[in-house]
Structure formats: structure tokens, C-alpha cells
Design an enzyme around this catalytic site. Structure first.
Site, PDB file in Angstrom:
ATOM      1  N   SER A   1       0.860  -1.223   0.050  1.00  0.00           N
ATOM      2  CA  SER A   1       0.020   0.045  -0.074  1.00  0.00           C
ATOM      3  C   SER A   1       0.991   1.285   0.079  1.00  0.00           C
ATOM      4  CB  SER A   1      -0.886  -0.031   1.265  1.00  0.00           C
ATOM      5  OG  SER A   1      -2.005   0.825   1.095  1.00  0.00           O
TER       6      SER A   1
ATOM      7  N   ASP B   1      -8.569  -6.655  -4.669  1.00  0.00           N
ATOM      8  CA  ASP B   1      -8.359  -5.634  -3.895  1.00  0.00           C
ATOM      9  C   ASP B   1      -9.383  -4.578  -4.113  1.00  0.00           C
ATOM     10  OD1 ASP B   1      -7.421  -3.456  -2.401  1.00  0.00           O
ATOM     11  OD2 ASP B   1      -5.345  -3.778  -3.107  1.00  0.00           O
TER      12      ASP B   1
ATOM     13  N   HIS C   1      -6.936  -6.433  -0.130  1.00  0.00           N
ATOM     14  CA  HIS C   1      -5.911  -5.429   0.250  1.00  0.00           C
ATOM     15  C   HIS C   1      -4.944  -6.157   1.170  1.00  0.00           C
ATOM     16  CE1 HIS C   1      -3.797  -1.836  -0.442  1.00  0.00           C
ATOM     17  NE2 HIS C   1      -3.858  -1.382   0.780  1.00  0.00           N
TER      18      HIS C   1
END
Length: 258
Positions: free
Chosen positions: A81, A209, A236
């Protein structure tokens, strides 16, 4: 077996090194050396966000780890991320110490635009419904980065939808206020071809995701091509929902590039 191969797992915003526990354990058992540093104001790092005014300050624990490596040691850096931008900064400053930079459903900068560019494209393109995320200024003058904390709804529906209720409860209890550091990243110069641009990169797409959706992940790869693209059918928080698949993927990458 991992032998002496060294993997550094870098967490995303609001998370900490704890988020990797299901992946670090099997990798260590297979013989890899694994570090899971807490970035500043994250995990068990004692600083509050207001004491971390810049993205470089936020990434400092990772930079310190690389600076302390013995001469000749090279690591596989894995960023999840927002951790992708931390990995890019580390590769820019220590390219000779990075065997490969791995972007795991992560923001991946290029060398043409400022480091904030991919974050700005993500926000401006409305790729994510931010739902109950709290974003607020930390000071009246706007000198400190805007704070960010994910709410329970966005965690459940966009980030953790394939995770167990136990993992969602654990993560919810360990979340900390963080930031995307957009203001600071927008003031920085682009990363260089001789630094970050010289490091081999691998992108791991997470196809389920709902946070950084697959379409945006693949746009970043088109925008800045990589050595290799891998894919995991995961949400995610792939390190919690699909840890065995991810551990094997990272082991394969380390064996190939380290």
C-alpha cells in the site's frame, strides 16, 4: 531454503510491522532473514503523528535499517500500500543495498513526476470511496500533514473483505492515526533514474483488492514498467487473508533476484 537471503517487509498507512506476522513466520521457518520494521508513529513506535512532519521522517526507521547493513549486503524490499512509496524512497537513497523492490498492491512512483503523483491520480480519479475514513488537519497553520484514520466500515468492505473476523478485530484494535503525506511528497523532486530507477522492480497485483483496485494497480505498471508482474487472488490485506500464497510468492522473488 532462504539461506542468507534478507527480506524487509514494509507496512502501509495506519498499520505496523505486526501486520506481517502470518507471512514473516513461514519465511523465517524456511531460512530467510526477515525484518518487519515499524515506521515512525506506527505499530509500537512511541511517537505521535505530530512529531513526524515529513515523509522522510515517517520512513526513517526503514532508512536507518538499510544504513546499518554491512557493506555488500542487499535486501529484497517489499512495500504494501503506502509502503510502496517508502520502498521507493529507500531505493532512491540506497540503490546498491536493494536487490529488488517489490510493490504489493502498493503505490508505485515513477521517475518522471513528483512522488505524490500516483497518490494524486488515485484521489483525483476517485478510485476509492473513502467511506468513514477520518481525514483532518493537525494544526491551524497547515504545516503538519493531514492525518488519516480508517473507520470500521471501510476496513470491513474495502480492505479486509476476505479476512477472518478475528483478523479484522485484531487490526481494528492496532490501527493508528497516520497520513498520506501528500503535501510533503508534492514538494519533493522526482526520484532519479540513477537511484530508484536503477533498482529492479516487481509488482504483485491483488486481483480482489477493493482498496487500491486492480485497474489502478495495472495503470501504475503501465505508467512505470517493471521486471515482472505476479498476481494473487486476494483483498488489500493479502498478508492476513492469503498468507501462504504471499509467503511463497515472496520466497520465489527472493530466490530469483537476491
Amino acid at each position: 531454503m532462504g539461506g542468507s537471503k534478507h527480506i524487509v517487509l514494509v507496512h502501509g498507512a495506519c498499520l505496523g510491522g505486526w501486520s506481517w506476522f502470518k507471512v514473516a513466520t513461514p519465511l523465517r521457518a524456511a531460512g530467510y532473514r526477515v525484518d518487519t520494521p515499524d515506521l515512525a508513529a506506527s505499530g509500537v513506535d512511541p511517537r505521535p503523528l505530530r512529531e513526524v512532519p515529513t515523509f522522510r521522517d515517517y520512513t526513517a526507521p526503514l532508512l536507518d535499517l538499510l544504513a546499518a547493513l554491512p557493506a555488500g549486503d542487499r535486501v529484497v524490499l517489499v512495500g504494501h500500500s503506502l509502503g510502496g512509496v517508502s520502498v521507493a524512497l529507500a531505493a532512491e537513497l540506497f540503490p546498491d543495498k536493494v536487490a529488488a523492490a517489490v510493490f504489493l498492491c502498493a503505490f508505485m512512483p515513477d521517475c518522471a513526476a513528483r512522488p505524490s503523483h500516483v497518490l494524486e491520480k488515485f484521489v483525483e480519479g476517485k478510485w476509492l470511496d473513502w467511506m468513514d475514513t477520518e481525514m483532518k488537519p493537525q494544526d491551524a497553520e497547515g504545516k503538519l500533514p493531514t492525518s488519516m484514520l480508517f473507520g470500521p466500515r471501510i476496513l470491513r468492505e474495502k480492505f479486509f473483505q476476505l479476512c477472518s473476523p478475528e483478523d479484522i478485530n485484531l487490526a481494528s484494535s492496532l490501527m493508528r492515526v497516520s497520513s498520506m503525506f501528500m503535501e510533503d511528497l508534492a514538494a519533493q523532486q522526482p526520484f532519479t533514474e540513477g537511484g530508484y530507477g536503477s533498482v529492479r522492480r516487481v509488482y504483485v497485483v491483488c486481483s480482489e483488492d477493493y482498496g487500491i483496485v486492480e485497474g489502478f494497480q495495472r495503470w501504475m505498471v503501465e505508467n512505470s514498467p517493471v521486471e515482472e508482474v505476479k498476481e494473487i487472488a486476494a483483498d488489500h490485506l493479502v498478508m492476513l487473508s492469503r498468507p501462504k500464497d504471499l509467503a511463497q510468492c515472496l520466497a520465489d522473488i527472493a530466490d530469483k533476484y537476491a
